[in-house]
Design a protein around this motif. Structure first.
Motif, short mmCIF file in Angstrom:
data_model
loop_
_atom_site.label_atom_id
_atom_site.label_comp_id
_atom_site.label_asym_id
_atom_site.label_seq_id
_atom_site.Cartn_x
_atom_site.Cartn_y
_atom_site.Cartn_z
N TYR A 322 -15.96 -2.41 -4.28
CA TYR A 322 -14.87 -1.48 -5.00
C TYR A 322 -13.59 -1.94 -4.62
N SER A 323 -12.89 -2.02 -5.77
CA SER A 323 -11.30 -2.52 -5.79
C SER A 323 -10.42 -1.55 -5.75
N TYR A 324 -9.57 -1.43 -4.56
CA TYR A 324 -8.52 -0.52 -4.39
C TYR A 324 -7.30 -1.10 -4.83
N VAL A 325 -6.48 -0.57 -5.57
CA VAL A 325 -4.89 -0.89 -5.70
C VAL A 325 -4.00 0.48 -5.44
N TYR A 326 -3.20 -0.16 -4.73
CA TYR A 326 -2.15 0.90 -4.15
C TYR A 326 -0.82 0.30 -4.83
N LYS A 327 -0.28 1.51 -5.73
CA LYS A 327 0.81 1.48 -6.34
C LYS A 327 2.07 2.06 -5.67
N ILE A 328 2.90 1.27 -5.19
CA ILE A 328 4.10 1.72 -4.60
C ILE A 328 5.51 1.63 -5.16
N ALA A 329 6.01 2.50 -5.82
CA ALA A 329 7.14 2.64 -6.39
C ALA A 329 8.44 2.78 -5.61
N ILE A 330 9.40 1.95 -5.20
CA ILE A 330 10.46 2.51 -4.23
C ILE A 330 11.82 2.65 -4.98
N ASP A 331 11.81 3.91 -5.42
CA ASP A 331 12.89 3.93 -6.69
C ASP A 331 14.11 5.05 -6.16
N ASN A 332 13.59 5.90 -5.25
CA ASN A 332 14.65 6.76 -4.85
C ASN A 332 14.84 6.98 -3.21
#
Length: 361
Positions: A322-332
């Motif tokens: 399995y492939s796990y993609v962690y999406k992190i948006a540092i916006d605030n």
């Protein structure tokens, strides 16, 4: 420590994908003319969605160990691609009894390989994961001479983990120094299944005796490059590492991120992002600042550390294939001080599907 967890442990969006699980219909054929008494091979590997995943079209080599009635027939023999066929030396020939084949790709001769089949099992003992190898395995049980190559169907032995970072807030600048995955096992033993890993079957091996827990350096900014500013486009900074990226991880259960106050350490499995956040208009530094506690300072780097758990109600382990993609948006940046509302999405990604990265604000 409830206040700590509320304020300083941010959550990342998680995309869980079966990116490595489907089998490709593309095959590499053996030569049209060959000695039918000689053992030959045909190979299929699972399809992937990224260039660094091994597939049928790009697999270059594998090692095969074979037993007949518990007696060794082939001893970790290297088999290499020769155009559209596979070649090895010295040649092995079919006995008059069934043969069990155990294959691994690529060649991991510098690590312990398959041990004796005398107990009815085969294992790779004490494998130290380098992080940049997509380890494959295959089993063929009870093969006999049939005038055709041995059809080897490889499976992925590891999980794939990637971290994508972005910042779409035009009023701030986020500069990344390090990205780390904390508290991960990096050594273990693998037991081959006792059945053939035929295409379409759920036959799989398993990892055990996991050890050597450590922190994985996914990305480290170079001295000449400096800290890397994020953009609105999600990017895997690990791909720019000159020393290679740590993408492939031993399958394992994941611990929940917590803070051990007595030992002043974070426990469980987590993603740590060492960064600086600046006000784009004034140039003033927003994070870290005088309010940032010492345990969220990244040493003397001038950076603060933001922590993200890798688990949620759906993802409690990393599974092989399995492939796990962690999406992190540092916006605030205010979430670092005023508390945070969590927004987590989990999507299943089929091979070659489109991926969207929602911004977690």
């Amino acid at each position: 420590m409830k206040t700590l967890k509320k304020r300083y442990i941010a959550r990342a969006g998680i995309l869980t994908a079966v990116a490595l699980a489907s089998c490709s219909s593309e095959e590499v054929s053996s030569p049209e003319k060959y000695d039918p008494s000689q053992i030959s091979f045909n190979v299929v590997a699972s399809r992937g969605t990224r260039s660094d995943v091994t597939t049928t079209s790009n697999i270059k080599e594998f090692c095969v160990t074979a037993y007949t009635e518990g007696k060794l027939l082939m001893d970790n023999v290297l088999v290499t691609r020769d155009g559209t066929s596979w070649t090895y030396s010295p040649a092995a020939y079919w006995p008059d009894r069934p043969v069990n084949f155990y294959a691994v790709s690529p060649d991991i001769s510098d690590s312990p390989v398959i041990d004796s089949e005398s107990t009815g099992t085969a294992n790779i003992n004490g494998y130290t994961n380098p992080g940049n190898i997509d380890l494959l395995y295959a089993v063929n049980i009870g093969e006999i001479q049939s005038g055709a190559p041995v059809n080897i169907n490889f499976r992925h032995a590891l999980a794939k983990v990637n971290v994508l970072l972005s910042s779409a807030n035009t009023t701030i600048t986020v500069k990344i120094k390090n990205v780390t995955i904390g508290n991960v096992y990096t050594k273990g033993s693998f037991s081959y299944p006792i059945k053939t890993t035929a295409a379409g079957s759920d036959v799989a091996g398993n990892w055990h005796n996991l050890s050597a827990m450590s922190d994985l350096a996914v990305f480290a900014a170079s001295g000449t490059q400096g800290n890397v500013a994020l953009t609105a486009e999600p990017v895997d900074l690990g791909e720019s590492n000159t020393s290679g990226s740590f993408d492939f991880i031993l399958p394992q259960e994941l611990g929940k991120l917590t803070y051990d106050a007595s030992n002043k350490a974070f426990t469980g499995t987590y993603i740590a992002v060492d960064c600086e956040i600046y006000d784009k208009t004034t140039g003033g530094k927003l994070f870290p600042n005088t309010q940032t506690p010492s345990y969220l300072l990244a040493g003397d780097t001038g950076c603060g550390r933001i922590l993200y758990p890798v688990t949620n109600s759906t993802v409690t382990e990393w599974k092989a294939g399995y492939s796990y993609v962690y999406k992190i948006a540092i916006d605030n940046p205010s979430v670092l001080f005023d508390g945070i509302q969590f927004g987590v999405t989990v999507d299943e990604m089929q091979s070659d599907s489109a991926i969207e990265y929602p911004s977690i604000k």
